[in-house]
Design an enzyme around this catalytic site. Structure first.
Site, mmCIF file in Angstrom:
data_model
loop_
_atom_site.group_PDB
_atom_site.id
_atom_site.type_symbol
_atom_site.label_atom_id
_atom_site.label_comp_id
_atom_site.label_asym_id
_atom_site.label_seq_id
_atom_site.Cartn_x
_atom_site.Cartn_y
_atom_site.Cartn_z
ATOM 1 N N TYR A 6 0.855 -1.191 0.000
ATOM 2 C CA TYR A 6 0.000 0.000 0.000
ATOM 3 C C TYR A 6 0.887 1.236 0.000
ATOM 4 C CZ TYR A 6 -3.840 3.084 1.634
ATOM 5 O OH TYR A 6 -4.773 4.079 1.778
ATOM 6 N N LYS A 23 -1.542 -1.443 -3.995
ATOM 7 C CA LYS A 23 -2.589 -0.428 -3.930
ATOM 8 C C LYS A 23 -1.893 0.913 -4.077
ATOM 9 C CE LYS A 23 -6.190 1.640 -1.033
ATOM 10 N NZ LYS A 23 -6.865 1.646 0.284
#
Length: 292
Positions: free
Chosen positions: A135, A163
């Protein structure tokens, strides 16, 4: 190798009632999301107010989601922190409870080098042996995963997706040129850029607004020819949601749909009455436009 999911994953909120986790609201929302074509559910992430949850609450939320999901869609769990050993222990608990994958944020406050990022992420991935979504959200962590760092990490057999909340399309393009995208998935972490992200080859999104409009958001992924047109009313809703930081606005919209009371935990505070009214009107206008 197949990706964990393609299309719309949702960053699940944590509904509260009287400052307690509302587990029945979680069950109701899981079914609502799956019935409306969500492709994956991300539990205990930023949108879930992760830092305000106790370890016991996080485990109980995950148990509830996994039980209600009944293996219908992949469940990804946010287990990353700025403490490598704590992240490993949280990841191992998630694995034991039945998670399909884990999501690891870049360390915050205790910032590290790119070499430190590699060591941190690989230590967790190798200890847990579950698929890992990294992320990258520099706006919240003041740290970023550089392209060459991600290329290196992608060679780890467990690190399979990103992400990407940078909203940097030069970064995105460079990743596409250097990664094996048959094996590694790129998911947007920004609801407002998904049309361009999909058009340029992104595999999906981990969405906030899909907590309340899951079918419409998945439709943007599936409907190649009318993406921009179908996204226009969603873009207007997203603009209204900039009234405050995530997850404060989405918690209000979710409460309108019956998923918990309108509560957030300190240090977050709810929208004031005027802000709530403006957001409610924007949401109602969106729904009227979709139904007309």
């Amino acid at each position: 190798m197949t990706h964990i999911f393609e299309g719309t994953g949702v960053a699940l909120i944590t509904p509260f009632s009287n400052n307690e986790v509302d587990y029945q609201a979680i069950r109701n929302q899981v079914n609502y999301l799956i019935d409306n074509n969500i492709q994956s559910i991300v539990v205990n992430g930023t949108t879930a107010e992760n830092p305000t949850l106790t370890s016991e609450e996080k485990d109980n939320i995950l148990k509830t989601v996994i039980e209600e999901n009944a293996s219908r869609v992949p469940i990804i769990v946010g287990t990353g922190t700025n403490n490598t050993e704590n992240s490993i222990q949280a990841s191992l608990r998630a694995k034991a409870l039945g998670a399909d994958a884990i999501m690891l944020i870049t360390p915050y406050y205790l910032k590290t080098s790119q070499r430190g990022l590699i060591a941190h992420f690989e230590a967790i991935a190798n200890a847990t042996k579950l698929p890992v979504v990294l992320y990258n959200v520099p706006s919240r962590t003041n740290s970023t995963i550089e392209v060459e760092t991600l290329v290196h990490l992608s060679k780890n057999p467990y690190i399979v997706a990103l992400k990407d909340a940078t909203n940097d399309f030069d970064y995105f393009s460079e990743l596409q040129n250097k990664l094996d995208l048959e094996a590694f998935a790129l998911y947007s972490g920004n609801d407002d850029n998904i049309v361009d992200y999909y058009e340029q080859g992104g595999h999906g999104v981990i969405s906030v607004v899909a907590n309340v409009i899951p079918a419409a958001f998945q439709d943007i992924y599936k409907n190649h020819e009318q993406r921009a047109l179908r996204f226009q009313p969603i873009a207007q809703l997203l603009e209204a949601m900039t009234v405050d930081v995530n997850p404060i606005p989405i918690k209000y919209l979710a409460s309108l749909e019956g998923f918990g009371q309108y509560e957030v935990r300190l240090p977050l505070v709810p929208l004031n009455e005027e802000e709530q009214q403006r957001l409610k009107e924007a949401y109602q206008q969106y729904k009227v436009g979709v139904q007309s």
